[in-house]
Design an enzyme around this catalytic site. Sequence first.
Site, PDB file in Angstrom:
ATOM      1  N   ASP A 173      37.439  23.593  46.828  1.00  0.00           N
ATOM      2  CA  ASP A 173      38.772  23.006  46.749  1.00  0.00           C
ATOM      3  C   ASP A 173      39.801  23.769  47.582  1.00  0.00           C
ATOM      4  OD1 ASP A 173      38.522  25.072  44.963  1.00  0.00           O
ATOM      5  OD2 ASP A 173      39.068  23.911  43.192  1.00  0.00           O
TER       6      ASP A 173
ATOM      7  N   HIS B 115      36.678  28.663  34.927  1.00  0.00           N
ATOM      8  CA  HIS B 115      37.860  28.756  34.054  1.00  0.00           C
ATOM      9  C   HIS B 115      37.489  28.947  32.585  1.00  0.00           C
ATOM     10  CE1 HIS B 115      40.515  27.838  37.321  1.00  0.00           C
ATOM     11  NE2 HIS B 115      40.030  26.625  37.511  1.00  0.00           N
TER      12      HIS B 115
ATOM     13  N   ASP C 190      36.577  29.593  45.022  1.00  0.00           N
ATOM     14  CA  ASP C 190      37.286  28.396  44.547  1.00  0.00           C
ATOM     15  C   ASP C 190      38.784  28.658  44.722  1.00  0.00           C
ATOM     16  OD1 ASP C 190      36.808  25.887  42.390  1.00  0.00           O
ATOM     17  OD2 ASP C 190      38.770  26.863  42.230  1.00  0.00           O
TER      18      ASP C 190
ATOM     19  N   HIS D  69      41.163  28.114  42.893  1.00  0.00           N
ATOM     20  CA  HIS D  69      41.810  28.559  41.657  1.00  0.00           C
ATOM     21  C   HIS D  69      41.253  29.917  41.212  1.00  0.00           C
ATOM     22  CE1 HIS D  69      41.916  24.064  41.541  1.00  0.00           C
ATOM     23  NE2 HIS D  69      43.172  24.294  41.207  1.00  0.00           N
TER      24      HIS D  69
HETATM   25  C1  X5A Z   1      37.077  24.237  38.671  1.00  0.00           C
HETATM   26  C2  X5A Z   1      38.436  23.822  39.141  1.00  0.00           C
HETATM   27  C3  X5A Z   1      40.626  23.130  38.555  1.00  0.00           C
HETATM   28  C4  X5A Z   1      41.409  22.837  37.338  1.00  0.00           C
HETATM   29  C5  X5A Z   1      42.783  22.386  37.669  1.00  0.00           C
HETATM   30  C6  X5A Z   1      43.452  21.964  36.403  1.00  0.00           C
HETATM   31  N1  X5A Z   1      39.314  23.554  38.192  1.00  0.00           N
HETATM   32  N2  X5A Z   1      44.809  21.629  36.590  1.00  0.00           N
HETATM   33  O1  X5A Z   1      38.668  23.699  40.321  1.00  0.00           O
HETATM   34 ZN    ZN Z   2      39.210  25.099  41.575  1.00  0.00          ZN
END
Ligand code: X5A
Ligand code: ZN
Length: 731
Positions: free
Chosen positions: A284, A151, A191, A193
């Site tokens: 995740d 991110h 991931d 996200h």
């Molecule tokens: C690296 C990762 C997740 C961030 C979520 C924030 N970040 N709400 O999995």
């Molecule tokens: Zn993530």
Amino acid sequence: MNMAGKTSVNGESNGKVHRKVGLVYDDTMCKHDTPHGEAHPERPDRIRVIWENLQLAGVTQRCVVLGGTKAEDKHLQLVHTKDHVNPVKSSTNKKDYQSDRTASLVNSIYLNGSTSEAAYLAAGSVVEVAEKVSKGELDSGFAIVRPPGHHAEADEAMGFCFFNNVAVAASYLLDERPDLGVKKILIVDWDVHHGNGTQKMFWEDPRVLVFSVHRHEDGGFYPGGDDGSYNMVGEGPGEGFNINVPWEQGRCGDADYLAAWDHILIPVAKEFNPDIILLSAGFDAAIGDPLGGCRVTPYGYSVMLKKLMEFAQGKIVMALEGGYNLDSIAKSPLACVQVLLEDNPIQGSSEEMPFMSTWRVIQAVRKRLCAYWPSLADELSSKLVNQKTPTPIVLTSNSNSEAKDNAHELLDQLSKLSIEKHKVDTKVSTSWRSDLSKVDVWYASFGSNMWKPRFLCYIQGGQVEGMTKPCVGSLDKSPPKGITWGIYPNSLEQFNDVLFQENGLNVDFASPIFGLTALQLVEKNGSTPLEADLAPWYGNVVCLGREGDVPILTMTCTLSVIEKFASGEVPLSPPAKAYANTLIRGLVEGGIFSEEEAEAYIDDAASKPLYINGASREAIAGSSAVFRRRGDIINKNDIIATKKSKLMKKLKEKREISPGISDERHRGKNEDQIRGIWNKILLEKFTSGDVPLRPPAKAYANTLVMGLVEGGRLSEEEAWAYIDNAASKPL
Ligand code: X5A
Ligand code: ZN
């Protein structure tokens, strides 16, 4: 003794050449922690459990273990601005993050005195492994690092990330080490996200193909907005070198991810032909992850990785990103390292089909990108795309609120969900559905629900023959995944909706009838009663065992209901014709019986008195098993023989007239009420297992076995052993 080919210094043993796999683990990265010890999902134990599990499995000895290496500022500055690097660097000396808690938690970021060191180690370690793999010193490697990176943008820390570890490594190889000959890099980001930072850093760079598969939900899922959409394909010379696969919904699993692999990533990777693959390996999307809400298994991860090993001579650098369930995050990385070591055939299987929405997304991605990647040009065959049931409508909330990132707060909320609590509670009512939608259970069908169309009414709404009124369905109407006849995979949310409807309650209840506390109880005790006034008939939930990590649940009537039958308060009598037909359909659908046989079977069952004694009473109370003993297995020939008996004929006639219409106790009851009574009676016969040697229980065991065999997972023998084992276990 000839030792040739058995052992050698080059990692060769048993005639098989093992690959040299590097692992980075450095405890120093655990020192990055929340300032006041508050619970946070991105916590030090994440990398500890990965490491401990690798050690436990004995794989660390077979890898090249490296300590962490700190990144150099000039390498960080290949992708980050000075103004970003310097404050992170000097955060060690600042104390303001400690005095201002809110500031330290802004943008999903926290800092303590060791954050800087950990962030430098995370980025540097990925660089180190990438260099060694590029050189050929290692075949592949896994940097078990935190904080994560994908991110992080050029000038911004976000989403638990400070430096974009993978992007730093990619730029290092391309810009600093032309001597290594790496010209094309594939970054795969699995991931859950979107890898927004990585996307931006190589937006115009055709040397780096960035592929990210993520929950998107039209920008509703973190990090949100349009960045993760499939329309974001890169620009200028980088046009076509950015690929997003944005899931429309949660709960995606192995089948969905592998479909994206087979129909997007793998064909593109063939065309791109990378020199090395950098993997933003967040875990995740794993089943059980509190943030991701998806359901990829260790097996799924290992297959995805195995498919990537076909490229770049298997030069793969894995870098840990997210992954917040300590159990999942221990298992899946181990499965991946075993793939890198290439020493084990991959164990496991997936029976699921992709969601309809998955095919929609895949089609859209292919269409958007086929101008750049000709292998994506063909329309997917409709046969493939139609493998799955109707479009799921997901009504659960997918908020990316910070509250959800906070495991502690989440747990707190969950602990408030209890079956004792049915009063309207706004906090609970807004959260129970989304919370329970992430908990997987298998629903073992029984009785009339063995007829699939009938069961589906409880999920999708509707009415089939034999139902007195239409069902509204679950609020989450997404179809059960990978239906196997007899057992339906489900979410705990949908299981609650089935319970509501089976008990004549509305599905808009403010709290679950069977929540997490109850789930724990049923797994511990084998069965658990629901609140009596809420669930007059199917007031008992039974756990039949587990399939993997997922409990198999069904519902039965309670002991008190059975006592009503026993006392004659509720009379026993053959079922109403329409209802009997439903049961017959279920049995025929299961393939055990012809229609005639099924009829005889029901008649036979209906002719048996309800046998109840102390022992079976206990069995019901403990409800430990619907199939108590192996000898209880149906013998088809017996049934056919029975079918021919005169008694059968008589009973059949009786059924066709109307259920016990002349019975004194029916006076004053309308037809629906009478039918309701018989429905319950038959249900009981199919479920409780209270009557030894009673055919319905046997048939039920059979359907479970057939389901397991049909799923291709087990041989018939294995399935019986499995069921027997589950049934014999004191739960
Ligand atoms: C690296 C990762 C997740 C961030 C979520 C924030 N970040 N709400 O999995
Ligand atoms: Zn993530």
